[in-house]
Design a protein around this motif. Structure first.
Motif, mmCIF file in Angstrom:
data_model
loop_
_atom_site.group_PDB
_atom_site.id
_atom_site.type_symbol
_atom_site.label_atom_id
_atom_site.label_comp_id
_atom_site.label_asym_id
_atom_site.label_seq_id
_atom_site.Cartn_x
_atom_site.Cartn_y
_atom_site.Cartn_z
ATOM 1 N N THR A 332 40.665 35.150 40.304
ATOM 2 C CA THR A 332 40.410 34.918 39.530
ATOM 3 C C THR A 332 41.232 35.446 38.469
ATOM 4 O O THR A 332 41.949 36.404 38.376
ATOM 5 N N ALA A 333 42.067 34.854 37.473
ATOM 6 C CA ALA A 333 43.313 35.176 36.479
ATOM 7 C C ALA A 333 42.946 36.484 36.045
ATOM 8 O O ALA A 333 41.554 37.122 35.344
ATOM 9 N N VAL A 334 44.000 37.526 35.985
ATOM 10 C CA VAL A 334 43.707 39.307 35.242
ATOM 11 C C VAL A 334 44.966 39.021 34.478
ATOM 12 O O VAL A 334 46.329 39.422 35.147
ATOM 13 N N SER A 335 45.112 39.741 32.748
ATOM 14 C CA SER A 335 46.399 39.887 32.416
ATOM 15 C C SER A 335 46.612 41.089 31.917
ATOM 16 O O SER A 335 47.250 41.269 31.618
ATOM 17 N N SER A 336 45.827 41.942 32.672
ATOM 18 C CA SER A 336 45.668 43.622 32.070
ATOM 19 C C SER A 336 44.764 44.299 32.798
ATOM 20 O O SER A 336 44.357 44.116 33.943
ATOM 21 N N SER A 337 45.124 45.634 32.371
ATOM 22 C CA SER A 337 44.343 46.833 33.411
ATOM 23 C C SER A 337 42.652 46.514 33.167
ATOM 24 O O SER A 337 42.035 47.091 33.755
#
Length: 375
Positions: A332-337
């Protein structure tokens, strides 16, 4: 004259025939009028006949469920005022006077022990907490435990004749299900306001500290400043959510969000038992100044940019280092804390997850065992 008499007779005959045919074409109308229902769906469309704690909410055929919910759950809803010393006083070397810094709502989950659940942001930084009860009493509250990562807190009060709520199961919620929100929007002047609506959606994500840890409940029941920490209640009179946020952008109405109670209970129980909560983590620090725009300029992927790694922590042991960019957790893509925490908090301490990270034009997958992250 003859024409008039014929018209009257025709009207009477037509009305009688219509009444006679109502049970045939609209059987549910006669069931409602007689108080009899042939299906659960018919009955739920008109009223609710469930109970809370065996002696709580009971409604008969012709009563209003929201009225019964208000009478049963309302006494367990409290107002919370967060007092802090003014910055003005600190500048002159004194604490100054206590002033109201924030206010919100809460609900009693254990009447014998005086335990109240609310949001962390309602009590954060409090140097004094005043809790107002439904019968008009005001008592001092003591923080049992807070957790910024889930925006949850537990406060203890000492008072007689308290009423607690019944907790429901938020894992079985359905879109369109009717719900009731109870809280103190705007403070004590509007204490224990009751609003009704439906569950507009489930599994909503907000890029907001604390709330980002959960898949939230969306509701169109009015939620306003001061409702934070109050209960979202189903038509059985059971708490299924903790009101926490609303979309306040211009042009948007009826978009409130609540933390699902089933997801919140493990953290609440930890706060009660230990005074703090433990969450799964990989022990890295994320720099949220790394944006999609900056990544595009550098020719790098979107993700969570690591600016520090705990030595001998699980990420370090897996080979992850400062400057790496985490792009996925278990695919699953993540782009922040916040997105990173959202995915990690779906697991437990000790679970193994697959972390995808980018370094030097290369993407790599590694297995990481989740460690304890204390509140």
């Amino acid at each position: 004259m003859i024409i008039a008499i014929v018209a009257i007779i025709s009207a009477l005959l037509g009305g009688t025939a219509s009444l006679a045919l109502v049970p045939f074409f609209y059987p549910e109308i006669t069931r409602i009028q007689s108080g009899q229902y042939t299906t659960t769906a018919d009955q739920n469309a008109i009223t609710t006949t469930s109970t809370v704690n065996t002696t709580g909410l009971t409604t008969d055929t012709y009563s209003y469920p929201v009225v019964a919910i208000s009478k049963t759950v309302g006494p367990a809803v409290v107002g919370i005022v967060n007092f802090q010393y003014s910055a003005y006083g600190y500048r002159f070397g004194t604490k100054g006077e206590l002033a109201e810094a924030a206010s919100g709502s809460g609900f009693i989950i254990d009447a014998d022990k005086g335990l109240v659940v609310t949001n962390n942001h309602v009590v954060a930084g409090a140097e004094k907490i005043v809790v107002s009860l439904a019968d008009g009493r005001e008592v001092t509250g003591e923080i049992v435990g807070t957790d910024e990562r889930t925006d949850l807190a537990v406060v203890k009060i000492t008072a007689d004749n308290l009423t607690d709520v019944a907790l429901g199961d938020s894992t079985t919620l359905q879109v369109g299900q009717p719900v009731v929100a109870i809280g103190n929007p705007g403070g004590e002047d509007f204490a224990r306001s009751v609003t009704a609506g439906v569950i507009s959606a489930t599994n909503r994500y907000l890029e907001l500290q604390g709330e980002s840890s959960f898949n939230l409940i969306q509701t169109d029941a009015a939620i306003n400043p001061g409702n934070s920490g109050g209960p979202l209640v189903d038509y059985s009179g059971k708490v299924i959510g903790i009101n926490a946020a609303k979309n306040s952008e211009t042009g948007y109405e009826g978009m409130g969000f609540a933390i699902p109670i089933s997801d919140a209970i493990p953290t609440i129980q930890q706060l009660i038992d230990k005074g703090y909560a433990v969450h799964p983590g990989i022990l890295v620090s994320i720099d949220d100044r790394y944006t999609a725009e900056y990544a595009s300029q550098q020719g790098w992927p979107e993700g969570a940019y690591i600016n520090a790694v705990s030595v001998n922590g699980p990420a370090y042991k897996a080979g992850i280092r400062e400057g790496d960019i985490i792009t996925k957790i278990d695919g699953t893509a993540v782009s922040s804390s916040l997105e990173l925490s959202h995915e990690l908090f779906k697991h437990n301490v000790g679970d193994v997850v697959t972390v995808t990270y980018y370094r030097d034009d290369t993407t790599k997958d590694v297995k990481v065992t989740l460690a304890e992250l204390k509140s």
